[in-house]
Design an enzyme around this catalytic site. Structure first.
Site, short mmCIF file in Angstrom:
data_model
loop_
_atom_site.label_atom_id
_atom_site.label_comp_id
_atom_site.label_asym_id
_atom_site.label_seq_id
_atom_site.Cartn_x
_atom_site.Cartn_y
_atom_site.Cartn_z
N HIS A 30 -49.46 105.72 15.71
CA HIS A 30 -48.57 104.83 14.95
C HIS A 30 -47.34 105.60 14.52
CE1 HIS A 30 -47.19 101.90 11.95
NE2 HIS A 30 -47.87 101.03 12.68
N GLU A 76 -53.93 97.33 16.35
CA GLU A 76 -54.25 96.60 17.58
C GLU A 76 -55.67 96.89 18.07
OE1 GLU A 76 -51.11 95.49 19.77
OE2 GLU A 76 -50.31 95.26 17.78
N1 COA Z 1 -52.02 107.85 23.61
C1 COA Z 1 -51.67 109.06 24.09
N2 COA Z 1 -50.69 109.83 23.58
C2 COA Z 1 -50.06 109.35 22.51
C3 COA Z 1 -50.36 108.09 21.96
C4 COA Z 1 -51.39 107.34 22.55
N3 COA Z 1 -51.74 106.14 22.08
N4 COA Z 1 -49.53 107.86 20.91
C5 COA Z 1 -48.73 108.94 20.82
N5 COA Z 1 -49.03 109.83 21.80
C6 COA Z 1 -48.41 111.12 22.01
C7 COA Z 1 -47.03 110.95 22.64
O1 COA Z 1 -47.13 110.94 24.08
C8 COA Z 1 -46.29 112.15 22.14
O2 COA Z 1 -46.65 113.25 22.93
P1 COA Z 1 -45.57 114.38 23.33
O3 COA Z 1 -45.08 114.92 22.02
O4 COA Z 1 -46.38 115.34 24.13
O5 COA Z 1 -44.52 113.66 24.10
C9 COA Z 1 -46.90 112.38 20.74
O6 COA Z 1 -48.17 111.75 20.77
C10 COA Z 1 -46.06 111.76 19.65
O7 COA Z 1 -45.86 110.39 19.93
P2 COA Z 1 -44.53 109.58 19.69
O8 COA Z 1 -44.14 108.93 20.97
O9 COA Z 1 -43.52 110.43 19.00
O10 COA Z 1 -45.01 108.54 18.67
P3 COA Z 1 -44.22 107.25 18.22
O11 COA Z 1 -44.16 107.27 16.74
O12 COA Z 1 -42.95 107.09 18.94
O13 COA Z 1 -45.20 106.16 18.78
C11 COA Z 1 -46.64 104.40 19.16
C12 COA Z 1 -46.00 105.31 18.08
C13 COA Z 1 -47.47 103.32 18.46
C14 COA Z 1 -45.56 103.74 19.98
C15 COA Z 1 -47.56 105.27 20.06
O14 COA Z 1 -48.54 105.90 19.29
C16 COA Z 1 -48.17 104.47 21.20
O15 COA Z 1 -47.54 104.32 22.24
N6 COA Z 1 -49.42 103.94 21.03
C17 COA Z 1 -50.04 103.16 22.07
C18 COA Z 1 -49.52 101.73 22.04
C19 COA Z 1 -50.00 100.96 20.85
O16 COA Z 1 -51.14 101.05 20.43
N7 COA Z 1 -49.10 100.15 20.31
C20 COA Z 1 -49.37 99.34 19.13
C21 COA Z 1 -48.69 99.92 17.94
S1 COA Z 1 -49.17 99.10 16.44
#
Ligand code: COA
Length: 358
Positions: A247, A303
């Site tokens: 998140h 989710e």
């Molecule tokens: N699975 C695998 N890796 C994940 C992940 C997940 N669900 N969520 C984050 N990461 C990883 C990223 O790849 C990133 O890795 P890196 O530093 O090696 O590139 C690191 O963790 C940091 O993630 P980041 O992209 O900065 O987090 P964010 O704050 O932009 O993203 C979300 C938040 C929710 C978009 C992200 O966690 C995600 O894509 N989750 C899956 C989709 C989901 O459940 N969406 C519903 C949200 S309520």
């Protein structure tokens, strides 16, 4: 003055003052209109939480949302092929866009909220070759949505209550992407229908609201708790994200996950094997992600258990993201009203990085 650019996705940037909701990502707390989410879900009806968000009288809001459902149903024949789209979010976006941009007050918020449920329900029935079920304005919004979306018969009370708790829990959540989109649109002086359409567009993406369907796909693909770790590692090795985990704000488990677990346990069968499998996959996914990202806590988000709760109340997985919109539209409307009241045109800056023309 223009500031230096860092691609943070606006993380930590405060873009509004709000009385609507507060997300504490360190402590895992969500407050909606002055109440802990745990105090609202399962205790107050969705309409009553809409009233809190919109600063209105609960009985009036309930009546107006019911009226909104009836009016939206009457408009179905005029929607053309909007509701025949394969994707429910595309269908909802198109159907809402058909509505006239009228006022921007509580009655308009109620009309939009009522309409969203009718449109999603009609889309769901339509894709099964079934005709839409007419709303019953005397029923609670969650119960009537579930009835219209499924067989047309009144749902068991516990299922309607589970769905009601879901809608309440997702009704608002700080400055999330779809809410920000709705506020940006409103800040230009545009109308509430346009704000809601923008909200649906933003919520559709898998990084925001489009993940619960894929969470259920994941549970199906894992099948057995014993295979969870290997499956998760395989996904991560392939460079894919685990849906329902991680998140932007929460550094601990999303408090909404526990709210949903509690609701699932209350249903007949208590979630059974599905809930047990979901918990096992969550445990393994959390461990696998911790091993790969020791400095970044990645835990279950809203989710993850949405998938199990909505499946348990009888909705099919293609309805999950649109049902999120059916709840969140209350928040979009509340933010549109708040933005209208005291907000200024939201117009950030960008830095041009091409060479200047010769
Ligand atoms: N699975 C695998 N890796 C994940 C992940 C997940 N669900 N969520 C984050 N990461 C990883 C990223 O790849 C990133 O890795 P890196 O530093 O090696 O590139 C690191 O963790 C940091 O993630 P980041 O992209 O900065 O987090 P964010 O704050 O932009 O993203 C979300 C938040 C929710 C978009 C992200 O966690 C995600 O894509 N989750 C899956 C989709 C989901 O459940 N969406 C519903 C949200 S309520």
């Amino acid at each position: 003055m223009q500031q230096a650019f860092r691609d943070t996705g606006l993380e930590g940037v405060v873009v509004a003052e709000t009385r609507l909701s507060d997300v504490d990502g360190e402590r895992g707390k969500l407050v909606i209109a002055g109440h802990d989410v745990e105090e609202l879900a399962g205790r107050r009806r969705f309409e009553s939480v809409c009233a809190l968000l919109w600063g209105a009288e609960p009985a009036l809001v309930r009546e107006d949302i019911g009226k909104g459902r009836v009016q939206a149903f009457a408009r179905l024949p005029a929607l053309g092929d909007a509701l025949t789209r394969k994707d429910g979010m595309d269908a909802l976006r198109g159907a809402l866009a058909h509505l006239d941009a009228t006022g921007d007050g509580v009655a308009d918020a109620a009309a939009l909220t009522g309409a969203a449920a009718v449109f999603v329900a009609a889309w769901l029935r339509g894709r099964r070759g079934l005709s839409p079920v007419a709303p019953d304005a005397s029923q609670g919004h969650a119960a009537d949505y579930l009835r219209m979306a499924t067989s047309g018969d009144a749902p068991r009370e516990e299922l309607a209550a589970g769905l009601d708790a879901y809608l309440v829990t997702v009704s608002d959540h700080g400055m999330n992407a779809s809410t920000f989109a709705a506020r940006v649109v409103t800040s230009t002086g545009s109308d509430m229908v346009s704000a809601a359409v923008a909200g649906v567009g933003a919520l559709k993406g898998p990084l925001h609201g489009g993940a619960p369907g894929p969470v259920l796909d994941m549970l199906d693909a894992v099948g057995d708790a014993a295979r969870a770790r290997a499956w998760v590692d395989g996904e991560l090795d392939a460079g894919r994200r685990i849906m329902g985990m991680g998140h932007r704000i929460y550094r601990v488990r999303d408090p909404r996950a526990a709210v949903f677990e509690k609701q699932i346990e209350k249903l007949a069968g208590g979630g059974g094997a599905r809930l047990a499998l979901a918990r096992a996959v969550e445990r393994e996914a959390e461990a696998a992600l911790a091993a790969r990202h020791p400095d970044r806590p990645l835990k279950a988000n809203v989710e993850f258990f949405t998938a199990v709760l909505l499946e348990s109340v009888g909705l099919p997985r293609e309805a999950f993201a649109p049902t999120f919109a059916v709840g969140r539209i209350a928040g979009w409307c509340a933010h549109a009203m708040e933005q209208r009241e005291k907000g200024r045109l939201i117009r950030p800056a960008s830095r041009y990085v091409r060479p200047e023309p010769a």
